[in-house]
Write a protein that holds these residues in place. Structure first.
Motif, PDB file in Angstrom:
ATOM      1  N   LEU A  61       0.840  -1.210   0.000  1.00 30.47           N
ATOM      2  CA  LEU A  61       0.000   0.000   0.000  1.00 30.47           C
ATOM      3  C   LEU A  61       0.872   1.256   0.000  1.00 30.47           C
ATOM      4  N   GLU A  62       1.952   1.223   0.762  1.00 29.16           N
ATOM      5  CA  GLU A  62       2.857   2.380   0.816  1.00 29.16           C
ATOM      6  C   GLU A  62       3.532   2.602  -0.538  1.00 29.16           C
ATOM      7  N   ARG A  63       4.002   1.524  -1.170  1.00 26.27           N
ATOM      8  CA  ARG A  63       4.626   1.654  -2.499  1.00 26.27           C
ATOM      9  C   ARG A  63       3.615   2.195  -3.509  1.00 26.27           C
ATOM     10  N   MET A  64       2.390   1.729  -3.417  1.00 24.52           N
ATOM     11  CA  MET A  64       1.351   2.190  -4.347  1.00 24.52           C
ATOM     12  C   MET A  64       1.085   3.679  -4.162  1.00 24.52           C
ATOM     13  N   SER A  65       1.024   4.118  -2.906  1.00 23.99           N
ATOM     14  CA  SER A  65       0.809   5.543  -2.623  1.00 23.99           C
ATOM     15  C   SER A  65       1.953   6.391  -3.159  1.00 23.99           C
ATOM     16  N   GLN A  66       3.184   5.922  -2.970  1.00 26.12           N
ATOM     17  CA  GLN A  66       4.344   6.666  -3.452  1.00 26.12           C
ATOM     18  C   GLN A  66       4.327   6.801  -4.976  1.00 26.12           C
ATOM     19  N   ARG A  67       3.930   5.746  -5.667  1.00 26.35           N
ATOM     20  CA  ARG A  67       3.889   5.805  -7.138  1.00 26.35           C
ATOM     21  C   ARG A  67       2.824   6.767  -7.627  1.00 26.35           C
ATOM     22  N   LEU A  68       1.715   6.834  -6.920  1.00 30.89           N
ATOM     23  CA  LEU A  68       0.634   7.718  -7.368  1.00 30.89           C
ATOM     24  C   LEU A  68       0.930   9.176  -7.066  1.00 30.89           C
ATOM     25  N   GLY A  69       1.650   9.438  -5.995  1.00 32.27           N
ATOM     26  CA  GLY A  69       1.952  10.823  -5.661  1.00 32.27           C
ATOM     27  C   GLY A  69       0.689  11.598  -5.358  1.00 32.27           C
ATOM     28  N   ASP A  70       0.674  12.873  -5.736  1.00 39.20           N
ATOM     29  CA  ASP A  70      -0.470  13.735  -5.442  1.00 39.20           C
ATOM     30  C   ASP A  70      -1.466  13.752  -6.597  1.00 39.20           C
ATOM     31  N   GLY A  71      -2.643  13.219  -6.348  1.00 38.81           N
ATOM     32  CA  GLY A  71      -3.748  13.349  -7.296  1.00 38.81           C
ATOM     33  C   GLY A  71      -3.725  12.447  -8.512  1.00 38.81           C
ATOM     34  N   LYS A  72      -2.701  11.641  -8.706  1.00 36.25           N
ATOM     35  CA  LYS A  72      -2.669  10.755  -9.864  1.00 36.25           C
ATOM     36  C   LYS A  72      -3.591   9.559  -9.655  1.00 36.25           C
ATOM     37  N   GLN A  73      -4.032   9.011 -10.756  1.00 34.93           N
ATOM     38  CA  GLN A  73      -4.797   7.769 -10.763  1.00 34.93           C
ATOM     39  C   GLN A  73      -3.913   6.688 -11.383  1.00 34.93           C
ATOM     40  N   PRO A  74      -4.193   5.423 -11.105  1.00 37.66           N
ATOM     41  CA  PRO A  74      -3.370   4.346 -11.681  1.00 37.66           C
ATOM     42  C   PRO A  74      -3.283   4.413 -13.207  1.00 37.66           C
ATOM     43  N   GLN A  75      -4.344   4.877 -13.856  1.00 41.07           N
ATOM     44  CA  GLN A  75      -4.347   4.959 -15.313  1.00 41.07           C
ATOM     45  C   GLN A  75      -3.360   6.014 -15.820  1.00 41.07           C
ATOM     46  N   ASP A  76      -2.974   6.959 -14.944  1.00 39.00           N
ATOM     47  CA  ASP A  76      -2.045   8.015 -15.331  1.00 39.00           C
ATOM     48  C   ASP A  76      -0.587   7.541 -15.323  1.00 39.00           C
ATOM     49  N   LEU A  77      -0.314   6.418 -14.664  1.00 41.22           N
ATOM     50  CA  LEU A  77       1.051   5.901 -14.592  1.00 41.22           C
ATOM     51  C   LEU A  77       1.476   5.346 -15.942  1.00 41.22           C
ATOM     52  N   LYS A  78       2.752   5.347 -16.191  1.00 39.81           N
ATOM     53  CA  LYS A  78       3.289   4.850 -17.460  1.00 39.81           C
ATOM     54  C   LYS A  78       4.349   3.778 -17.215  1.00 39.81           C
ATOM     55  N   GLY A  79       4.474   2.881 -18.140  1.00 42.53           N
ATOM     56  CA  GLY A  79       5.556   1.900 -18.179  1.00 42.53           C
ATOM     57  C   GLY A  79       5.702   1.056 -16.931  1.00 42.53           C
ATOM     58  N   ALA A  80       6.945   1.047 -16.418  1.00 45.96           N
ATOM     59  CA  ALA A  80       7.291   0.191 -15.281  1.00 45.96           C
ATOM     60  C   ALA A  80       6.516   0.568 -14.024  1.00 45.96           C
ATOM     61  N   ASP A  81       6.233   1.872 -13.843  1.00 50.40           N
ATOM     62  CA  ASP A  81       5.462   2.292 -12.669  1.00 50.40           C
ATOM     63  C   ASP A  81       4.059   1.694 -12.688  1.00 50.40           C
ATOM     64  N   GLN A  82       3.446   1.687 -13.859  1.00 48.90           N
ATOM     65  CA  GLN A  82       2.098   1.125 -13.974  1.00 48.90           C
ATOM     66  C   GLN A  82       2.113  -0.383 -13.704  1.00 48.90           C
ATOM     67  N   VAL A  83       3.097  -1.079 -14.265  1.00 42.52           N
ATOM     68  CA  VAL A  83       3.211  -2.526 -14.048  1.00 42.52           C
ATOM     69  C   VAL A  83       3.445  -2.822 -12.572  1.00 42.52           C
ATOM     70  N   SER A  84       4.339  -2.081 -11.937  1.00 41.85           N
ATOM     71  CA  SER A  84       4.619  -2.283 -10.509  1.00 41.85           C
ATOM     72  C   SER A  84       3.387  -2.004  -9.658  1.00 41.85           C
ATOM     73  N   TRP A  85       2.653  -0.937 -10.003  1.00 37.62           N
ATOM     74  CA  TRP A  85       1.456  -0.598  -9.248  1.00 37.62           C
ATOM     75  C   TRP A  85       0.436  -1.727  -9.348  1.00 37.62           C
ATOM     76  N   PHE A  86       0.200  -2.239 -10.533  1.00 40.64           N
ATOM     77  CA  PHE A  86      -0.786  -3.307 -10.707  1.00 40.64           C
ATOM     78  C   PHE A  86      -0.309  -4.623 -10.081  1.00 40.64           C
ATOM     79  N   ASN A  87       1.004  -4.876 -10.069  1.00 43.15           N
ATOM     80  CA  ASN A  87       1.519  -6.058  -9.371  1.00 43.15           C
ATOM     81  C   ASN A  87       1.267  -5.956  -7.869  1.00 43.15           C
ATOM     82  N   ASP A  88       1.494  -4.763  -7.305  1.00 43.30           N
ATOM     83  CA  ASP A  88       1.202  -4.553  -5.885  1.00 43.30           C
ATOM     84  C   ASP A  88      -0.303  -4.677  -5.618  1.00 43.30           C
ATOM     85  N   GLN A  89      -1.108  -4.183  -6.546  1.00 37.21           N
ATOM     86  CA  GLN A  89      -2.562  -4.296  -6.406  1.00 37.21           C
ATOM     87  C   GLN A  89      -2.965  -5.774  -6.336  1.00 37.21           C
TER      88      GLN A  89
END
Length: 152
Positions: A61-89
């Motif tokens: 959950l902490e890693r996911m929050s860090q990747r999203l930062g302020d106000g971003k949604q998972p769909q806004d992430l690109k490349g490796a960040d998006q893959v990492s976020w969905f793996n954590d999900q």
């Protein structure tokens, strides 16, 4: 035959969707979902989660929050960040789904030997599994010792 397969597959998908409903959904605000999960981790919803799995969920959950930062949604992430976020999900969802299933309370009504008064016994799925495993282990010990019951 095909009709039964379609109905079975549809039912399985419906059950899987219902099971995941309480977990992280990329279409809903993450901060709200994280707060609810952290609240549920402290309550009865996930009471059977191990300390190790609880730590994994919190770290993810902490890693996911860090990747999203302020106000971003998972769909806004690109490349490796998006893959990492969905793996954590997926990690969080699978750990919490298993913990919720293990925390489900199952009650049975039975009459103890020598009594006419029925009793209710309620245990979580995890407690029932542990009791069953202990009984199997005890039977193995009795068999190994040549029929003598182990001293407690």
């Amino acid at each position: 035959m095909l009709g039964k397969w379609i109905v079975g597959t549809s039912l399985a998908m419906l059950l899987a969707t219902a099971a995941m409903a309480a977990e992280i959904n990329a279409q809903q605000p993450f901060a709200e979902q994280r707060a609810q999960i952290e609240k549920d981790l402290g309550g009865d919803t996930y009471r059977e989660i191990s300390a190790e799995d609880r730590a994994k969920v919190i770290a993810a959950l902490e890693r996911m929050s860090q990747r999203l930062g302020d106000g971003k949604q998972p769909q806004d992430l690109k490349g490796a960040d998006q893959v990492s976020w969905f793996n954590d999900q997926e990690l969080v969802n699978s750990l919490l789904t298993q913990a919720r299933e293990d925390s489900r309370l199952v009650c049975e009504r039975y009459r103890p030997t020598g009594s006419k008064m029925p009793q209710n016994v309620c245990l979580t799925v995890a407690q029932r599994r542990a009791t069953r495993e202990e009984a199997v282990d005890e039977i193995r010990q009795i068999r190994r010792s040549g029929g003598e019951t182990p001293s407690r």
